[in-house]
Design an enzyme around this catalytic site. Structure first.
Site, PDB file in Angstrom:
ATOM      1  N   ARG A 116      11.306  -3.230  -3.450  1.00  0.00           N
ATOM      2  CA  ARG A 116      11.314  -2.854  -2.036  1.00  0.00           C
ATOM      3  C   ARG A 116      12.723  -2.389  -1.695  1.00  0.00           C
ATOM      4  O   ARG A 116      13.705  -2.945  -2.216  1.00  0.00           O
ATOM      5  CB  ARG A 116      10.957  -4.055  -1.148  1.00  0.00           C
ATOM      6  CG  ARG A 116       9.492  -4.452  -1.153  1.00  0.00           C
ATOM      7  CD  ARG A 116       8.599  -3.429  -0.457  1.00  0.00           C
ATOM      8  NE  ARG A 116       7.204  -3.809  -0.441  1.00  0.00           N
ATOM      9  CZ  ARG A 116       6.301  -3.517  -1.382  1.00  0.00           C
ATOM     10  NH1 ARG A 116       6.664  -2.835  -2.456  1.00  0.00           N
ATOM     11  NH2 ARG A 116       5.053  -3.899  -1.255  1.00  0.00           N
ATOM     12  N   GLU A 159      11.110   4.317   4.752  1.00  0.00           N
ATOM     13  CA  GLU A 159      10.381   5.220   3.848  1.00  0.00           C
ATOM     14  C   GLU A 159       9.517   6.127   4.697  1.00  0.00           C
ATOM     15  O   GLU A 159       8.710   5.608   5.477  1.00  0.00           O
ATOM     16  CB  GLU A 159       9.483   4.427   2.899  1.00  0.00           C
ATOM     17  CG  GLU A 159      10.225   3.889   1.713  1.00  0.00           C
ATOM     18  CD  GLU A 159       9.371   3.001   0.812  1.00  0.00           C
ATOM     19  OE1 GLU A 159       8.128   3.143   0.835  1.00  0.00           O
ATOM     20  OE2 GLU A 159       9.941   2.173   0.111  1.00  0.00           O
ATOM     21  N   HIS A 216       7.842   6.058  -3.330  1.00  0.00           N
ATOM     22  CA  HIS A 216       7.010   4.865  -3.513  1.00  0.00           C
ATOM     23  C   HIS A 216       5.752   5.204  -4.320  1.00  0.00           C
ATOM     24  O   HIS A 216       4.626   5.076  -3.845  1.00  0.00           O
ATOM     25  CB  HIS A 216       6.643   4.261  -2.142  1.00  0.00           C
ATOM     26  CG  HIS A 216       6.361   2.792  -2.207  1.00  0.00           C
ATOM     27  ND1 HIS A 216       6.822   1.896  -1.276  1.00  0.00           N
ATOM     28  CD2 HIS A 216       5.667   2.053  -3.103  1.00  0.00           C
ATOM     29  CE1 HIS A 216       6.410   0.674  -1.581  1.00  0.00           C
ATOM     30  NE2 HIS A 216       5.707   0.754  -2.695  1.00  0.00           N
TER      31      HIS A 216
HETATM   32  O1  LIG Z   1       4.335  -1.361  -3.368  1.00  0.00           O
HETATM   33  C1  LIG Z   1       3.329  -1.586  -3.951  1.00  0.00           C
HETATM   34  C2  LIG Z   1       2.787  -2.888  -4.116  1.00  0.00           C
HETATM   35  O2  LIG Z   1       3.190  -3.820  -3.402  1.00  0.00           O
HETATM   36  O3  LIG Z   1       1.905  -3.051  -4.972  1.00  0.00           O
END
Ligand SMILES: O=CC(=O)O
Length: 328
Positions: A244, A273, A292
């Site tokens: 993150r 993001e 992401h």
């Molecule tokens: O960010 C993606 C997840 O949490 O799987």
């Protein structure tokens, strides 16, 4: 609104960037009456009592006290992906609602993404692509030398299922793997991937050529990597973040990249993001950024959807819920 006889499931929207995955709408509608957040907000008294589950895709819809209070029949929150930092688990439990996520579906693709970013940053793939796509003789004479991956030391922060899959991949690249984790893995698990436990994070930072963050975001891990931690890393080291954005102090990272405290970074996650267009990180050449993409494969997305359908159906039928997240 779909088939009124099926259980009502709240989704952020149907298709589009804020909705559920386009390919999955039809499959979900076989099992559920999908009610969008907009439909619910426009007529809470009509839709509120019908909603028995919330289906969270891409962190949406947001779950707060007000929403929970207006869903009297809610049994489960089904959240795609593994991260739970967008959910207040205690608050949800106080409403007697269960939570399920999809850890198995994301571990392989996210580990692949970690390696993709590591390799891309080490071998300057993005800069190389830009050069090769707009060749001119002057820039072509530049020396595009990167870092060797084979034999290098990888410092993994986080050794859950994603971290472990990365260690397996790193072994195939003949990397030396160090890891730092809340709890040490079993000896046979360490041996299988050739990973060495580092109790001290500082020690791992000092010894690694690549530092990769594969840890969940919690109050304890927020800004785990700041100015001090970056200054412990080698000036030739590369930081990779697939967890993150908030695991890293982004201002400190920018300064470290600008002043040569570390060599480079590769981030699949940032805050916010996406980054605003004028964000200074976007102007750096020693960074690789992706939006992401960790679990963004067709296979993983389908498995996530199928797992969540199973979890919702089990909870509505009073059966044990696969992948239920238990409050510790
Ligand atoms: O960010 C993606 C997840 O949490 O799987």
């Amino acid at each position: 609104m779909g088939d009124q006889d099926l259980p009502g499931v709240l989704v952020s929207g149907l298709e589009g960037s804020y909705g559920i995955c386009e390919d999955h709408v039809g499959d979900l509608q076989k099992h559920f009456n999908l009610i969008t957040l907009q439909e619910f907000l426009e007529n809470k008294t009509q839709f509120g009592p019908k909603i028995q589950a919330v289906y969270i895709w891409g962190g949406r819809p947001a779950i707060d006290q007000e929403l929970l209070g207006s869903l009297p029949s809610l049994k489960i929150i089904a959240s795609a992906g593994v991260g739970l930092d967008h959910l207040d688990l205690k608050l949800i439990a106080n409403f007697g609602v269960k939570v399920a996520n999809t850890p198995q579906a994301v571990s392989n693709p996210t580990a692949d993404m970690g390696m993709a970013l590591l390799l891309a940053a080490a071998r300057r793939v993005v800069e190389g692509h830009m050069l090769a796509s707009a060749p001119d003789t002057e820039t072509f004479s530049t020396n595009w030398v990167g870092q060797e991956v084979t034999g290098a030391t990888l410092g993994l922060i986080g050794m859950g299922s994603i971290g472990y899959k990365i260690a397996q991949r790193a072994k195939a690249f003949e990397m030396k793997v160090l890891y730092h984790n809340r709890r040490r893995r079993k000896l046979e698990e360490e041996e299988a991937v050739g990973a060495t436990y580092c109790e001290s994070l500082d020690d791992l930072l000092q010894r690694s050529d690549f530092v990769l963050l594969a840890v969940s975001l919690t109050p304890q891990t927020q800004r785990l990597i700041g100015k001090r931690e970056l200054s412990l890393m080698k000036p030739t080291a590369i930081l990779i973040n697939i967890g993150r954005g908030l695991l890293v102090d982004q201002d400190a990272l920018m300064e470290a990249l600008q002043t040569g405290v570390i060599k480079g970074a590769a981030l699949d996650v940032t805050y916010p993001e996406p980054l605003p267009r004028d964000h200074p990180l976007l102007k750096l050449s020693n960074i690789v950024l992706t939006p992401h993409l960790g679990s963004a494969t067709h296979q993983a997305r389908r498995q996530m959807m199928e797992n969540l359908v199973q979890s919702i159906l089990a909870s509505l039928n009073g059966l044990p819920v696969p992948n239920e997240v238990l409050l510790k």
